[in-house]
Scaffold this motif. Structure first.
Motif, short mmCIF file in Angstrom:
data_model
loop_
_atom_site.label_atom_id
_atom_site.label_comp_id
_atom_site.label_asym_id
_atom_site.label_seq_id
_atom_site.Cartn_x
_atom_site.Cartn_y
_atom_site.Cartn_z
N SER A 1 1.19 -0.87 18.16
CA SER A 1 2.18 0.10 18.65
C SER A 1 3.10 -0.49 19.72
O SER A 1 4.23 -0.03 19.88
N GLY A 2 2.63 -1.49 20.45
CA GLY A 2 3.48 -2.10 21.47
C GLY A 2 4.58 -2.98 20.90
O GLY A 2 5.53 -3.32 21.60
N VAL A 3 4.46 -3.37 19.64
CA VAL A 3 5.44 -4.25 19.00
C VAL A 3 6.30 -3.51 17.98
O VAL A 3 7.50 -3.70 17.89
N ALA A 4 5.63 -2.65 17.18
CA ALA A 4 6.35 -1.92 16.13
C ALA A 4 5.67 -0.58 15.89
O ALA A 4 4.48 -0.41 16.14
N SER A 5 6.46 0.37 15.40
CA SER A 5 5.92 1.69 15.08
C SER A 5 5.65 1.76 13.58
O SER A 5 6.48 1.39 12.77
N VAL A 6 4.46 2.23 13.23
CA VAL A 6 4.09 2.31 11.82
C VAL A 6 3.20 3.53 11.63
O VAL A 6 2.36 3.84 12.48
N SER A 7 3.40 4.24 10.52
CA SER A 7 2.60 5.44 10.27
C SER A 7 1.28 5.08 9.60
O SER A 7 1.19 4.10 8.85
N ILE A 8 0.25 5.87 9.89
CA ILE A 8 -1.06 5.64 9.29
C ILE A 8 -0.99 5.86 7.78
O ILE A 8 -1.67 5.16 7.02
N ALA A 9 -0.16 6.80 7.35
CA ALA A 9 -0.02 7.05 5.91
C ALA A 9 0.46 5.80 5.18
O ALA A 9 -0.06 5.43 4.13
N GLU A 10 1.45 5.12 5.75
CA GLU A 10 1.97 3.90 5.13
C GLU A 10 0.92 2.78 5.16
O GLU A 10 0.82 2.00 4.21
N LEU A 11 0.15 2.70 6.24
CA LEU A 11 -0.90 1.69 6.32
C LEU A 11 -1.98 1.94 5.26
O LEU A 11 -2.47 1.00 4.64
N PHE A 12 -2.34 3.20 5.07
CA PHE A 12 -3.31 3.53 4.03
C PHE A 12 -2.81 3.07 2.67
O PHE A 12 -3.54 2.46 1.89
N MET A 13 -1.55 3.36 2.40
CA MET A 13 -0.98 2.96 1.10
C MET A 13 -0.85 1.45 1.01
O MET A 13 -1.00 0.86 -0.07
N GLY A 14 -0.57 0.80 2.14
CA GLY A 14 -0.44 -0.66 2.14
C GLY A 14 -1.74 -1.38 1.84
O GLY A 14 -1.73 -2.49 1.30
N GLY A 15 -2.86 -0.76 2.15
CA GLY A 15 -4.15 -1.38 1.87
C GLY A 15 -4.72 -1.05 0.51
O GLY A 15 -5.63 -1.73 0.02
N ALA A 16 -4.18 0.00 -0.14
CA ALA A 16 -4.76 0.47 -1.40
C ALA A 16 -4.64 -0.57 -2.52
O ALA A 16 -5.65 -0.91 -3.16
N VAL A 17 -3.45 -1.07 -2.76
CA VAL A 17 -3.25 -2.02 -3.87
C VAL A 17 -4.00 -3.33 -3.62
O VAL A 17 -4.68 -3.83 -4.52
N PRO A 18 -3.93 -3.94 -2.41
CA PRO A 18 -4.73 -5.15 -2.17
C PRO A 18 -6.23 -4.91 -2.38
O PRO A 18 -6.93 -5.78 -2.92
N GLY A 19 -6.74 -3.75 -1.95
CA GLY A 19 -8.15 -3.46 -2.13
C GLY A 19 -8.54 -3.37 -3.59
O GLY A 19 -9.57 -3.90 -4.02
N ILE A 20 -7.70 -2.69 -4.37
CA ILE A 20 -7.97 -2.55 -5.80
C ILE A 20 -7.87 -3.90 -6.51
O ILE A 20 -8.69 -4.23 -7.37
N LEU A 21 -6.87 -4.70 -6.14
CA LEU A 21 -6.72 -6.02 -6.75
C LEU A 21 -7.91 -6.92 -6.43
O LEU A 21 -8.34 -7.72 -7.27
N LEU A 22 -8.44 -6.79 -5.21
CA LEU A 22 -9.64 -7.57 -4.86
C LEU A 22 -10.80 -7.17 -5.77
O LEU A 22 -11.52 -8.04 -6.29
N MET B 1 3.37 -3.77 -0.20
CA MET B 1 4.47 -2.87 0.10
C MET B 1 4.85 -1.96 -1.06
O MET B 1 5.75 -1.12 -0.92
N LEU B 2 4.18 -2.10 -2.20
CA LEU B 2 4.53 -1.33 -3.39
C LEU B 2 4.49 0.18 -3.12
O LEU B 2 5.50 0.89 -3.27
N LEU B 3 3.36 0.69 -2.70
CA LEU B 3 3.21 2.13 -2.46
C LEU B 3 3.96 2.60 -1.20
O LEU B 3 4.59 3.67 -1.25
N PRO B 4 3.93 1.86 -0.09
CA PRO B 4 4.74 2.29 1.07
C PRO B 4 6.22 2.38 0.76
O PRO B 4 6.91 3.29 1.23
N ASP B 5 6.75 1.44 -0.04
CA ASP B 5 8.16 1.49 -0.41
C ASP B 5 8.47 2.72 -1.27
O ASP B 5 9.54 3.34 -1.13
N ILE B 6 7.54 3.08 -2.14
CA ILE B 6 7.73 4.29 -2.95
C ILE B 6 7.74 5.53 -2.04
O ILE B 6 8.55 6.45 -2.22
#
Length: 454
Positions: free
Chosen positions: A188-209, A447-452
């Motif tokens: 948060s001290g460097v950039a602002s990011v929503s938890i919803a976008e972070l959740f979506m950002g981890g979904a595809v990498p987790g599934i691909l793993l 970034m696939l789901l966060p961009d959507i």
């Protein structure tokens, strides 16, 4: 030697020494922070005492106010309220007989493939990780059933433990993940990011793993002649599907509620707790209501560890910022090379090395303020992409010796020596590192789901 230099040496060196002495991480962070702060502000303390207006103890207390303030600020965040709810929901699901149903559901989906039970392990971890958000909880809940089952079917002991441990790392990526919440606080001290976008950002990498590990299981099954799992009788398939889908409602509530903007992550986590409670105690009913006391006790113990760690790490990070250590490390890394791809490789190697000797949560809180200015500000990475890379990298550390917590739990369940199991896991480590590099250098994956959403 200046006071700032000496304080920096004490902060970092003291932390490393205390860790080597096996002092708990939270205490190592706090003790080194207090010692560094006292050295850094020694002249101010001396001036206050010399003025005659204050005794030594009072002067010390006043100069340590910044440390205490940073600790309080570290846990004074509305978004952190989601963590106890995530922990409680995962604990309810883990205790309430959910594991068996998810394994049966995964077996129905992929058990017919060569090495079916190993692939079932990957799929079940993918599903359970989306409920618990914890790799250790995944290994503890699924491993106690799957590891003995795999041994009985003829799988090698070390492989049974290894695939259980590595596939469990999906739990820290696939939402809900309280580590993503911790990252949101740290960045948060460097950039602002929503938890919803972070959740979506981890979904595809987790599934691909999970998919990559499943492919690895298929190849090894063909090579080592591992068996196919028993088929689910036709008459039981509908019940298996229904029993498997019910627990997954927690994922739908959290992801659907947060991404659709219906509720915040904290509110979604609270609703998921209520849903998990109803499913476990009133629909499935594999556990008695009297077990709720033990569930709450375990949840509070986990929460106490997490929040103490966050408070201590926030004080440590605040001291690093005061001493300008992140800026010095940034300049040092950039002086090595200006090539973006090489710099990202160096950062990943650094994180992999640190992940072998430290747990995930403190590393997120310590390294994010150091690396975020480089990756986000200097290299132009999206905060979601950087977060997915960071969490994925540190997830590898959960299953690597000497301090991999998921590896310890898996070896304890499988009764295998850590050294031998880690050696047998080299092909699985290779898959994880390959996926890490893909996620690092191809932003579109995370970034696939966060961009959507955007």
């Amino acid at each position: 030697m200046t006071t700032t230099t000496l304080a920096s040496i004490v902060l970092l060196g003291g932390f490393i020494v205390l860790m080597l002495l096996k002092v708990p991480v939270s205490f190592s962070l706090l003790i080194s922070t207090i010692a560094s702060a006292l050295i850094f502000k020694s002249q101010m303390i001396a001036a206050l005492v010399a003025s005659g207006n204050m005794d030594f103890i009072s002067a010390v207390v006043i100069q340590l106010q910044d440390v205490v303030t940073n600790m309080v600020k570290g846990v004074d965040s509305f978004s952190l309220l989601s963590i106890p709810f995530f922990i409680l929901a995962g604990e309810i699901m883990g205790t309430g007989g959910i594991s068996e149903r998810l394994i049966a559901f995964a077996n129905l989906l992929v058990g017919w493939l060569p090495g079916g039970l190993a692939i079932v392990n990957c799929v079940a971890s993918m599903l359970f990780g989306g409920i618990s958000g914890s790799a250790v909880a995944d290994v503890s809940s699924l491993g106690t059933m799957l590891i003995p089952m795999m041994k009985k079917q003829g799988y090698d002991d070390d492989f049974a433990v290894g695939i259980t441990v590595t596939s469990a790392c999906q739990g820290v990526l696939i939402p809900p993940s309280h580590n993503m919440v911790i990252y949101a606080l740290a960045v948060s001290g460097v950039a602002s990011v929503s938890i919803a976008e972070l959740f979506m950002g981890g979904a595809v990498p987790g599934i691909l793993l999970g998919l990559a590990l499943s492919v690895e299981c298929y190849i090894l099954a063909k090579k080592r002649h591992y068996p196919v799992s028993d088929k689910v009788p036709k008459g039981q398939r509908l019940k298996v599907v229904i029993d498997g889908i019910l627990p997954l409602g927690t994922i739908i509530i959290i992801i659907g509620g947060v991404t659709a903007g219906i509720c915040t992550a904290t509110e979604a986590a609270a609703i998921a707790c209520v849903y998990a409670f109803i499913v476990a105690f009133f629909i499935i009913r594999d556990v008695k209501l009297s077990a709720m006391g033990g569930i709450l006790k375990n949840s509070l113990k986990t929460l106490a560890i997490v929040l103490t760690l966050i408070a201590s790490a926030k004080a440590f990070a605040g001291m690093m910022a005061m001493l300008r250590i992140p800026a010095a490390i940034t300049n040092a890394l950039i002086s090595i090379t200006s090539n973006k791809y090489l710099l990202l490789l160096i950062i990943n190697v650094l994180l992999l090395a640190l992940g072998c000797v430290m747990d995930m949560a403190p590393l997120i809180l310590i390294m994010t303020p150091i690396l975020a200015p480089i990756c986000i500000t200097q290299l132009g990475m999206d905060p979601v992409h950087f977060g997915a890379m960071l969490i994925f990298n540190l997830a590898v550390g959960l299953c690597t010796p000497p301090v991999g917590s998921a590896l310890f739990v898996g070896c304890a369940i499988g009764k295998t020596p850590i050294e031998r199991t880690a050696k047998d896991m080299l092909p699985l480590y290779a898959v994880m590192v390959a996926m890490l590099l893909l996620i690092t250098y191809i932003p579109g994956i995370s970034m696939l789901l966060p961009d959507i959403m955007r």
